[in-house]
Design a protein around this motif. Structure first.
Motif, PDB file in Angstrom:
ATOM      1  N   VAL A 106      37.779  39.885  35.079  1.00  0.00           N
ATOM      2  CA  VAL A 106      37.776  38.839  36.105  1.00  0.00           C
ATOM      3  C   VAL A 106      37.599  37.474  35.443  1.00  0.00           C
ATOM      4  O   VAL A 106      38.281  36.502  35.783  1.00  0.00           O
ATOM      5  CB  VAL A 106      36.655  39.090  37.136  1.00  0.00           C
ATOM      6  CG1 VAL A 106      36.575  37.925  38.129  1.00  0.00           C
ATOM      7  CG2 VAL A 106      36.911  40.390  37.890  1.00  0.00           C
ATOM      8  N   GLY A 107      36.659  37.406  34.479  1.00  0.00           N
ATOM      9  CA  GLY A 107      36.449  36.156  33.754  1.00  0.00           C
ATOM     10  C   GLY A 107      37.690  35.720  33.005  1.00  0.00           C
ATOM     11  O   GLY A 107      38.051  34.530  32.999  1.00  0.00           O
ATOM     12  N   HIS A 108      38.366  36.683  32.393  1.00  0.00           N
ATOM     13  CA  HIS A 108      39.609  36.375  31.678  1.00  0.00           C
ATOM     14  C   HIS A 108      40.671  35.857  32.636  1.00  0.00           C
ATOM     15  O   HIS A 108      41.407  34.908  32.320  1.00  0.00           O
ATOM     16  CB  HIS A 108      40.102  37.632  30.964  1.00  0.00           C
ATOM     17  CG  HIS A 108      41.499  37.535  30.466  1.00  0.00           C
ATOM     18  ND1 HIS A 108      41.914  36.586  29.563  1.00  0.00           N
ATOM     19  CD2 HIS A 108      42.610  38.268  30.779  1.00  0.00           C
ATOM     20  CE1 HIS A 108      43.201  36.739  29.321  1.00  0.00           C
ATOM     21  NE2 HIS A 108      43.644  37.743  30.050  1.00  0.00           N
ATOM     22  N   SER A 109      40.762  36.452  33.823  1.00  0.00           N
ATOM     23  CA  SER A 109      41.756  36.012  34.796  1.00  0.00           C
ATOM     24  C   SER A 109      41.467  34.593  35.277  1.00  0.00           C
ATOM     25  O   SER A 109      42.394  33.811  35.535  1.00  0.00           O
ATOM     26  CB  SER A 109      41.785  36.974  35.996  1.00  0.00           C
ATOM     27  OG  SER A 109      42.282  38.240  35.595  1.00  0.00           O
ATOM     28  N   ALA A 110      40.188  34.266  35.402  1.00  0.00           N
ATOM     29  CA  ALA A 110      39.833  32.889  35.770  1.00  0.00           C
ATOM     30  C   ALA A 110      40.306  31.916  34.699  1.00  0.00           C
ATOM     31  O   ALA A 110      40.828  30.833  35.007  1.00  0.00           O
ATOM     32  CB  ALA A 110      38.320  32.777  35.969  1.00  0.00           C
ATOM     33  N   LEU A 163      38.879  44.395  41.811  1.00  0.00           N
ATOM     34  CA  LEU A 163      40.314  44.104  41.778  1.00  0.00           C
ATOM     35  C   LEU A 163      40.625  42.854  42.591  1.00  0.00           C
ATOM     36  O   LEU A 163      41.382  41.983  42.139  1.00  0.00           O
ATOM     37  CB  LEU A 163      41.102  45.296  42.322  1.00  0.00           C
ATOM     38  CG  LEU A 163      42.612  45.096  42.464  1.00  0.00           C
ATOM     39  CD1 LEU A 163      43.247  44.844  41.104  1.00  0.00           C
ATOM     40  CD2 LEU A 163      43.250  46.320  43.138  1.00  0.00           C
ATOM     41  N   VAL A 164      40.032  42.753  43.776  1.00  0.00           N
ATOM     42  CA  VAL A 164      40.252  41.565  44.609  1.00  0.00           C
ATOM     43  C   VAL A 164      39.701  40.324  43.910  1.00  0.00           C
ATOM     44  O   VAL A 164      40.332  39.257  43.907  1.00  0.00           O
ATOM     45  CB  VAL A 164      39.598  41.748  45.990  1.00  0.00           C
ATOM     46  CG1 VAL A 164      39.650  40.448  46.787  1.00  0.00           C
ATOM     47  CG2 VAL A 164      40.299  42.865  46.765  1.00  0.00           C
ATOM     48  N   ALA A 165      38.513  40.464  43.288  1.00  0.00           N
ATOM     49  CA  ALA A 165      37.936  39.332  42.553  1.00  0.00           C
ATOM     50  C   ALA A 165      38.843  38.924  41.397  1.00  0.00           C
ATOM     51  O   ALA A 165      39.031  37.722  41.127  1.00  0.00           O
ATOM     52  CB  ALA A 165      36.544  39.706  42.031  1.00  0.00           C
ATOM     53  N   ASP A 166      39.422  39.914  40.729  1.00  0.00           N
ATOM     54  CA  ASP A 166      40.329  39.631  39.616  1.00  0.00           C
ATOM     55  C   ASP A 166      41.586  38.927  40.108  1.00  0.00           C
ATOM     56  O   ASP A 166      42.134  38.050  39.420  1.00  0.00           O
ATOM     57  CB  ASP A 166      40.691  40.948  38.918  1.00  0.00           C
ATOM     58  CG  ASP A 166      41.435  40.726  37.608  1.00  0.00           C
ATOM     59  OD1 ASP A 166      41.054  39.799  36.863  1.00  0.00           O
ATOM     60  OD2 ASP A 166      42.381  41.476  37.328  1.00  0.00           O
ATOM     61  N   ALA A 167      42.057  39.299  41.293  1.00  0.00           N
ATOM     62  CA  ALA A 167      43.252  38.661  41.854  1.00  0.00           C
ATOM     63  C   ALA A 167      42.977  37.220  42.273  1.00  0.00           C
ATOM     64  O   ALA A 167      43.823  36.341  42.120  1.00  0.00           O
ATOM     65  CB  ALA A 167      43.755  39.474  43.045  1.00  0.00           C
ATOM     66  N   LEU A 168      41.784  36.962  42.792  1.00  0.00           N
ATOM     67  CA  LEU A 168      41.438  35.617  43.240  1.00  0.00           C
ATOM     68  C   LEU A 168      41.108  34.680  42.075  1.00  0.00           C
ATOM     69  O   LEU A 168      41.246  33.457  42.191  1.00  0.00           O
ATOM     70  CB  LEU A 168      40.238  35.670  44.191  1.00  0.00           C
ATOM     71  CG  LEU A 168      40.497  36.272  45.573  1.00  0.00           C
ATOM     72  CD1 LEU A 168      39.175  36.455  46.309  1.00  0.00           C
ATOM     73  CD2 LEU A 168      41.434  35.384  46.381  1.00  0.00           C
ATOM     74  N   ALA A 169      40.666  35.272  40.956  1.00  0.00           N
ATOM     75  CA  ALA A 169      40.168  34.471  39.831  1.00  0.00           C
ATOM     76  C   ALA A 169      41.175  33.442  39.309  1.00  0.00           C
ATOM     77  O   ALA A 169      40.794  32.293  39.038  1.00  0.00           O
ATOM     78  CB  ALA A 169      39.691  35.384  38.705  1.00  0.00           C
TER      79      ALA A 169
END
Length: 239
Positions: A106-110, A163-169
């Motif tokens: 998630v951090g990486h996606s942000a 998964l949702v957090a990763d998508a929003l990041a």
């Protein structure tokens, strides 16, 4: 513009997670593919970008490579400490490891979103080029986030939340660049550290599990296909 483009990464991440949860009857193939995707992302995307951004050397070694090794060792240390807490059983897969790894995704996606926003600050052409690369490999991010969380015994509900957090990041990351920018050396150091941790998870956890009690041939093909897919994405984005 950057936030609008980051919505593509949001959709692609969800698509990757949906794919991962729909093929549970071929779990070893899913893990083999995930390992290849992770290997490709680290070796062909994260590490080259980290070395370019971090720039300077520390005692004759690029700072990004030092942090890459540090990330690998840090992931190993965390895994060992958690294993020791369960009587030293290395094969006992604790939910905390999966949650930590998925949270790191998630951090990486942000940071992917931040990269999109920063690139658009340079110019629209640069922004679109970076966005294409991010959106393409966010499928792998969503796939890996769900796989990492469930591999370590976490409930499907927690995996879906991550998964949702990763998508929003990426959307949040892109929006944050309207307020500030990250210096390239700091961004490069982060990518190196994260890449080392991700490589450890792929080599020491994901791929051994993929080959456990299953025919090596199809699983190996999935691993090669995963790495090859990232190579294709990186090559197309660079043209």
């Amino acid at each position: 513009m950057a936030v609008f483009v980051a919505l593509g990464a949001f959709l692609m991440t969800l698509a990757g997670g949906w794919t991962a949860q729909r093929v549970t009857d071929r779990r070893h193939l899913v893990l083999g593919l995930a390992g290849g995707l992770m290997l490709g992302v680290v070796g062909l995307d994260l590490l080259p970008e980290a070395m370019e951004a971090a720039g300077r050397e520390v005692f004759g070694v690029p700072a990004a490579l030092l942090l890459f090794v540090a990330g690998f060792l840090l992931a190993h240390l965390v895994e060992r400490l958690l294993a020791a807490a369960h009587g030293g059983d290395r094969h006992h897969r604790t939910p905390e490891v999966g949650l930590t790894a998925a949270a790191a995704m998630v951090g990486h996606s942000a940071m992917d979103g931040v990269a999109i926003g920063a690139a658009f600050q340079v110019g629209e052409g640069m922004g679109l080029a970076v966005a294409v690369a991010v959106i393409a490999h966010d499928f792998a991010d969503g796939f890996n986030t769900f796989t990492l969380a469930t591999l370590y015994g976490n409930a499907r509900r927690k995996a879906l939340a991550l998964l949702v957090a990763d998508a929003l990041a990426p959307v949040v990351g892109a929006a944050s660049t309207l307020l500030f920018t990250i210096p390239p050396p700091v961004l490069g150091g982060y990518l190196g550290l994260f890449g080392g941790a991700l490589l450890y998870l792929a080599a020491a956890e994901i791929l051994p599990e993929a080959h456990h009690e299953h025919s090596a041939g199809p699983t190996l093909l999935c691993t090669v296909a995963g790495a090859g897919f990232i190579w294709l994405v990186v090559g197309l984005a660079g043209e």
